[in-house]
Design an enzyme around this catalytic site. Structure first.
Site, PDB file in Angstrom:
ATOM      1  N   VAL A 125     -13.330 -23.353  28.084  1.00 24.68           N
ATOM      2  CA  VAL A 125     -12.470 -22.270  28.579  1.00 24.68           C
ATOM      3  C   VAL A 125     -11.341 -22.901  29.408  1.00 24.68           C
ATOM      4  CG1 VAL A 125     -12.408 -20.067  29.808  1.00 24.68           C
ATOM      5  CG2 VAL A 125     -14.489 -20.762  28.601  1.00 24.68           C
ATOM      6  N   HIS A 126     -10.321 -23.438  28.697  1.00 27.17           N
ATOM      7  CA  HIS A 126      -9.270 -24.173  29.408  1.00 27.17           C
ATOM      8  C   HIS A 126      -8.295 -23.230  30.123  1.00 27.17           C
ATOM      9  CE1 HIS A 126     -10.728 -27.968  28.037  1.00 27.17           C
ATOM     10  NE2 HIS A 126     -10.484 -27.727  26.771  1.00 27.17           N
ATOM     11  N   ASP A 127      -7.311 -22.723  29.395  1.00 25.58           N
ATOM     12  CA  ASP A 127      -6.232 -21.965  30.058  1.00 25.58           C
ATOM     13  C   ASP A 127      -6.705 -20.689  30.763  1.00 25.58           C
ATOM     14  OD1 ASP A 127      -4.714 -24.007  29.125  1.00 25.58           O
ATOM     15  OD2 ASP A 127      -3.487 -22.826  27.741  1.00 25.58           O
TER      16      ASP A 127
END
Ligand SMILES: [Ca+2]
Length: 322
Positions: free
Chosen positions: A242-244
């Site tokens: 769950v990067h951005d």
């Protein structure tokens, strides 16, 4: 109180997930997307930003920014991860809607001066636009509310690099810009791989989101197919990190994260180009290229269960309103 956000982005599959999260949450007023090269070309990024805006009737402005890094040769679009045009299997048709006439860095400068102390810059792509804004008008440092960056990796929780053994993609794409942004005298929180790789959208989570959150859930499911194939084939994982969206989660609920304070520098050449390094506060050294830089905050742990719940509940609630 609502957070007024400018989201600097290279859309991007996880960018799309973050854009819709920001659009959906009632505590955020998403003023604009400022576009930078990265996951896709800046032209494809612009098209994707307008496509999402038109599809979901969003009110944000779109301003186009840098197409290339400040100094280093361009690394090129991340086609293997985000597909040929940035949104995986979803190919946005050409969009004819109006964009803001200003370059992204000027849009940021003007918005910060028009709303002193109120703008949160959230940057989830290479930091070129932010560096250009600082170079053109350093006085924005005292007028911005905060800067939240998805990027970098500091070796916490076993996370170092994702595009080289020691570099994260956004920083590696423009390390010189990153060093300017991270050493400027404005308040920065870095949400890097140390925490973004601690949260995981499983295949089951995304399928449930599709079932429970209408058109927005369906769209996130559709754009994530390409991304999940990359994760499955290259990393052996059934889901994605769950990067951005983690940077948006920090703005909404900062208490989900633990932060560590200290000045940050970025390696700008050699084998470790794009590596981020934080000096701990309070130490004195005979040689210290960090000593004149302000302390910034780095995310070192996250309550991933609560973050996943926040994301899911935000989109379900949004889909029932729209
Ligand atoms: Ca991004």
């Amino acid at each position: 109180m609502q957070h007024k956000i400018i989201l600097d982005t290279d859309p991007g599959i996880d960018d799309a997930m973050a854009i819709l999260f920001a659009e959906a949450h009632p505590s955020i007023e998403l003023l604009a997307l400022t576009i930078v090269f990265g996951n896709a070309s800046v032209d494809d990024g612009k098209t994707n930003a307008l496509f999402i805006k038109n599809k979901f009737n969003c009110q944000y402005q779109v301003a186009v920014g840098a197409a290339t890094p400040l100094i280093r040769p361009p690394v090129g679009a991340t086609v293997a991860v985000h597909g040929p045009h940035g949104l995986g299997d979803v190919i946005a048709p050409e969009q004819h809607s109006a964009i803001d006439y200003r370059p992204a860095y000027q849009y940021m400068i003007d918005a910060i001066h028009a709303n002193p102390g109120e703008i949160t810059l959230v940057a989830v792509g290479p930091l070129t636009n932010l560096a250009l804004a600082l170079q053109a008008d350093p006085s924005i440092c005292t007028k911005v509310k905060q800067v939240v960056i998805m990027g970098g990796a500091f070796g916490e929780n076993g996370h170092r690099g994702n595009v080289t053994p020691w570099a994260e993609a956004n920083i590696h794409d423009d390390p010189h810009a990153a060093d300017i942004v991270l050493t400027a005298p404005w308040p920065v929180v870095v949400i890097g791989l140390d925490v973004t790789e601690q949260s995981f959208f499983s295949e089951q989570y995304l399928a449930q989101l599709k079932q429970d959150s209408g058109e927005v859930g369906q769209f996130i499911y559709d754009v994530s197919r390409y991304y999940l194939r990359f994760y499955s084939e290259k990393l052996g994982l059934a889901g994605c990190h769950v990067h951005d969206p983690s940077a948006i989660a920090y703005v909404i609920q900062p208490q989900l994260f633990h932060l560590r304070s200290g000045p940050i520098r970025v390696v700008t050449d050699g084998a470790a180009i794009g590596m981020t390094l934080q000096k701990f506060d309070g130490r004195i050294y005979p040689h210290d290229d960090w000593q004149d830089c302000p302390s910034q905050q780095v995310g070192v742990s996250v309550d991933d269960d609560s973050l996943l719940r926040l994301y899911r509940e935000t989109l379900i609630s949004y889909s029932s309103r729209s």
